[in-house]
Design a protein around this motif. Structure first.
Motif: not given
Length: 93
Positions: A14-16, A28-33, A42-43, A66-69
């Motif tokens: 949620y906080s990206c 894996y690496w999550f990132q958001g911006y 988000m990816e 995005c979080q819901y997705a």
């Protein structure tokens, strides 16, 4: 979730914040911006072995969208995060 709390992981998404995790032996690496157009991106992409392979990408109008997705996407071998979280290792918790 191995090495962490699934609820804390979701809060981190949620906080990206950049987040590294392992699912079925692949890192894996999550990132958001938030780009300058006030949207949210988000990816999740495969980090090791390095393949430049994306597991999931989403562009939305809000962090909540995005979080819901993310939580709704069946990206873990046809499972959602909540269905697969027992198999996910949080590397940087």
């Amino acid at each position: 979730m191995i090495n962490g709390s699934p609820n804390e992981f979701v809060d981190r998404i949620y906080s990206c914040q950049d987040t590294v995790f392992i699912y079925k032996g692949i890192k894996y690496w999550f990132q958001g911006y938030m780009p300058s157009d006030h949207s949210v991106h988000m990816e999740i992409f495969q980090y090791h072995p390095s393949d430049e392979k994306w597991l999931w990408k989403y562009d939305g109008k809000s962090i909540e969208e995005c979080q819901y997705a993310f939580l709704s996407a069946q990206i873990f071998d046809g499972k959602t995060f909540w269905d697969a979280e027992q198999e996910i290792v949080w590397v940087d918790s």
